[in-house]
Motif scaffolding. Sequence first.
Motif, mmCIF file in Angstrom:
data_model
loop_
_atom_site.group_PDB
_atom_site.id
_atom_site.type_symbol
_atom_site.label_atom_id
_atom_site.label_comp_id
_atom_site.label_asym_id
_atom_site.label_seq_id
_atom_site.Cartn_x
_atom_site.Cartn_y
_atom_site.Cartn_z
ATOM 1 N N GLY A 1 58.159 23.302 40.941
ATOM 2 C CA GLY A 1 58.091 22.752 39.599
ATOM 3 C C GLY A 1 57.256 21.491 39.493
ATOM 4 N N TYR A 2 56.792 21.238 38.279
ATOM 5 C CA TYR A 2 56.038 20.030 37.954
ATOM 6 C C TYR A 2 56.560 19.487 36.624
ATOM 7 N N MET A 3 57.148 18.325 36.662
ATOM 8 C CA MET A 3 57.696 17.654 35.479
ATOM 9 C C MET A 3 58.865 18.421 34.845
ATOM 10 N N LEU A 4 59.568 19.224 35.635
ATOM 11 C CA LEU A 4 60.759 19.929 35.129
ATOM 12 C C LEU A 4 61.569 20.452 36.313
ATOM 13 N N ASP A 5 62.787 20.873 36.026
ATOM 14 C CA ASP A 5 63.621 21.536 37.025
ATOM 15 C C ASP A 5 63.276 23.019 37.037
ATOM 16 N N ILE A 6 63.149 23.592 38.216
ATOM 17 C CA ILE A 6 62.750 24.990 38.341
ATOM 18 C C ILE A 6 63.851 25.923 37.828
ATOM 19 N N PRO A 7 63.510 27.153 37.499
ATOM 20 C CA PRO A 7 64.538 28.126 37.074
ATOM 21 C C PRO A 7 65.568 28.360 38.173
ATOM 22 N N ASN A 8 66.742 28.839 37.775
ATOM 23 C CA ASN A 8 67.786 29.144 38.753
ATOM 24 C C ASN A 8 67.316 30.246 39.702
ATOM 25 N N LEU A 9 67.620 30.057 40.958
ATOM 26 C CA LEU A 9 67.246 31.064 41.955
ATOM 27 C C LEU A 9 68.216 32.235 41.960
ATOM 28 N N SER B 1 59.384 34.102 33.761
ATOM 29 C CA SER B 1 58.917 34.461 32.421
ATOM 30 C C SER B 1 60.037 34.312 31.394
ATOM 31 N N ARG B 2 61.253 34.702 31.779
ATOM 32 C CA ARG B 2 62.398 34.496 30.880
ATOM 33 C C ARG B 2 62.615 33.007 30.633
ATOM 34 N N PHE B 3 62.531 32.218 31.706
ATOM 35 C CA PHE B 3 62.688 30.772 31.599
ATOM 36 C C PHE B 3 61.625 30.185 30.668
ATOM 37 N N ALA B 4 60.392 30.649 30.828
ATOM 38 C CA ALA B 4 59.282 30.130 30.021
ATOM 39 C C ALA B 4 59.470 30.439 28.544
ATOM 40 N N LYS B 5 59.910 31.658 28.237
ATOM 41 C CA LYS B 5 60.128 32.009 26.830
ATOM 42 C C LYS B 5 61.232 31.138 26.237
ATOM 43 N N ASP B 6 62.353 30.993 26.967
ATOM 44 C CA ASP B 6 63.455 30.156 26.473
ATOM 45 C C ASP B 6 62.993 28.710 26.265
ATOM 46 N N TRP B 7 62.130 28.243 27.155
ATOM 47 C CA TRP B 7 61.597 26.874 27.058
ATOM 48 C C TRP B 7 60.840 26.698 25.732
ATOM 49 N N CYS B 8 59.956 27.622 25.457
ATOM 50 C CA CYS B 8 59.132 27.524 24.240
ATOM 51 C C CYS B 8 59.970 27.661 22.975
ATOM 52 N N LEU B 9 60.902 28.611 22.967
ATOM 53 C CA LEU B 9 61.690 28.848 21.765
ATOM 54 C C LEU B 9 62.721 27.757 21.508
ATOM 55 N N SER B 10 63.010 26.953 22.516
ATOM 56 C CA SER B 10 63.951 25.850 22.322
ATOM 57 C C SER B 10 63.271 24.619 21.730
ATOM 58 N N GLY B 11 61.951 24.738 21.458
ATOM 59 C CA GLY B 11 61.235 23.646 20.811
ATOM 60 C C GLY B 11 60.631 22.633 21.762
ATOM 61 N N LYS B 12 60.536 22.983 23.064
ATOM 62 C CA LYS B 12 60.003 22.042 24.042
ATOM 63 C C LYS B 12 58.486 22.076 24.144
ATOM 64 N N GLY B 13 57.866 22.992 23.399
ATOM 65 C CA GLY B 13 56.410 23.050 23.416
ATOM 66 C C GLY B 13 55.861 23.946 24.506
ATOM 67 N N PRO B 14 54.582 23.780 24.861
ATOM 68 C CA PRO B 14 53.916 24.677 25.821
ATOM 69 C C PRO B 14 54.415 24.491 27.251
ATOM 70 N N LEU B 15 54.176 25.514 28.055
ATOM 71 C CA LEU B 15 54.521 25.496 29.478
ATOM 72 C C LEU B 15 53.400 26.184 30.236
ATOM 73 N N LEU B 16 53.150 25.744 31.458
ATOM 74 C CA LEU B 16 52.088 26.329 32.278
ATOM 75 C C LEU B 16 52.705 26.999 33.504
ATOM 76 N N LEU B 17 52.413 28.285 33.661
ATOM 77 C CA LEU B 17 52.865 29.033 34.832
ATOM 78 C C LEU B 17 51.663 29.426 35.679
ATOM 79 N N GLU B 18 51.801 29.265 36.976
ATOM 80 C CA GLU B 18 50.787 29.761 37.910
ATOM 81 C C GLU B 18 51.409 30.872 38.735
ATOM 82 N N TYR B 19 50.950 32.101 38.508
ATOM 83 C CA TYR B 19 51.427 33.238 39.295
ATOM 84 C C TYR B 19 50.512 33.397 40.506
ATOM 85 N N GLU B 20 51.021 33.101 41.674
ATOM 86 C CA GLU B 20 50.232 33.313 42.900
ATOM 87 C C GLU B 20 50.284 34.786 43.263
ATOM 88 N N THR B 21 49.142 35.436 43.224
ATOM 89 C CA THR B 21 49.094 36.874 43.426
ATOM 90 C C THR B 21 47.904 37.236 44.303
#
Length: 455
Positions: free
Chosen positions: A99-107, A321-341
């Motif tokens: 994570g960067y500037m936030l707590d990571i999603p639950n494992l 992805s679930r965490f990211a959607k919940d983040w945005c819909l809760s009014g926290k604004g944009p989020l950046l995900l890096e999928y290492e593939t």
Amino acid sequence: MRSWTSRIRPSLINKGRLFSASIPITQSSSSIMLKTTYNQYTRRTMASTTNADESTATSEQQQQDQPEQEENESIEQDQEQQSSKDKVTINLSENSFEGYMLDIPNLSFETNKSTLLQMYKDMIIIRRMEMACDALYKAKKIRGFCHLSVGQEAIAVGIENAITKLDSVITSYRCHGFTFMRGASVKAVLAELMGRRAGVSFGKGGSMHLYAPGFYGGNGIVGAQVPLGAGLAFAHQYKNEDACSFTLYGDGASNQGQVFESFNMAKLFNLPVVFCCENNKYGMGTSASRSSAMTEYFKRGQYIPGIKVNGMDILAVYQASRFAKDWCLSGKGPLLLEYETYRYGGHSMSDPGTTYRTRDEIQHMRSKNDPIAGLKMHLLELDIATDEEIKAYDKSARKYVDEQVELADAAAAPEPKLSILFEDVYVKGTETPTLRGRIQEDTWDFKKQDFAFRN
């Protein structure tokens, strides 16, 4: 002779207990009194009878409804028990997120067994479809550019299973899997690649211009989809929709100026957008370390929080992805995900993919990190499916894709008429009278369905 009513005490009459004192006490008034008393009795008797009948009817109805209510309660209990049986707990590895500037999603999280099975089926269909594209390209039935996503299936499938059809998705030219996941059939995808009228863009777009409901491409210009994705998020916000935009781009596009401009606008407007960098380690034939001074793409948003995700593990992609959607819909604004593939093939069909990396590197990723093999292992370990059932899924996917290939190959090409060139410029019903061409003679008249100034 005095009437019998004259013996009634005046106090009772005056108090109006029997009838109005204004009525004279005569023989006729006694008749009125008797009728009045009888009518009052009759009304009370009828009311009592009616109440009794209604009470009896209500009791009978309750007795009739009771078995039905008990049956409904039993069905609900069975459904709850079935839902409980369908639940499974997933425990991700500790290196799934950073994570960067936030707590990571639950494992550790709960999901449905049916969801895991569906994700497996989706991935094997996409891989089979991409393998069919490879064969059709080599058979020269697909021409031009063709970018395959073999190895990257977990991202399209993981995102789609974490969001709803109300959400928007937009990506770059490696888009076949996303188009299928957004609702297009394999036939429609392959028909488009072969330039057939049955394609998702009616045979006019090809590999890099695929669309589906809620899916805005398939964009051929590197990085150009990122500001469009921010615009989609703005539309969701403007219309007060409970939805967000997943905007994907590759590590090769991460240094584009328009990407950073989009970051800035999204943060200023607090847009519900998830910027997703698909880092497959190589931009065309250039490694990320050679093209970027900073390869921690999830930190590139500066003022936008970010998460690095193991993009080869579909369960990690799904949870992030679930965490990211919940983040945005809760009014926290944009989020950046890096999928290492990692992509197993080259940048496109014209790239063998072995001049800038070793075969051992590719083989290592295939054998140790394949997303389909990883999910298959989870299905077996959690007793969600047996090895025989998984083989049946694989066989069914192969059969389905083979059938879709035949249908796409048999589909007709677009008719050789000029009106086809102009039919998708505007949404039907919103056309301007004419569409100006390069010269006056090229001006198209939508009403005439012909050139405006040609005989």
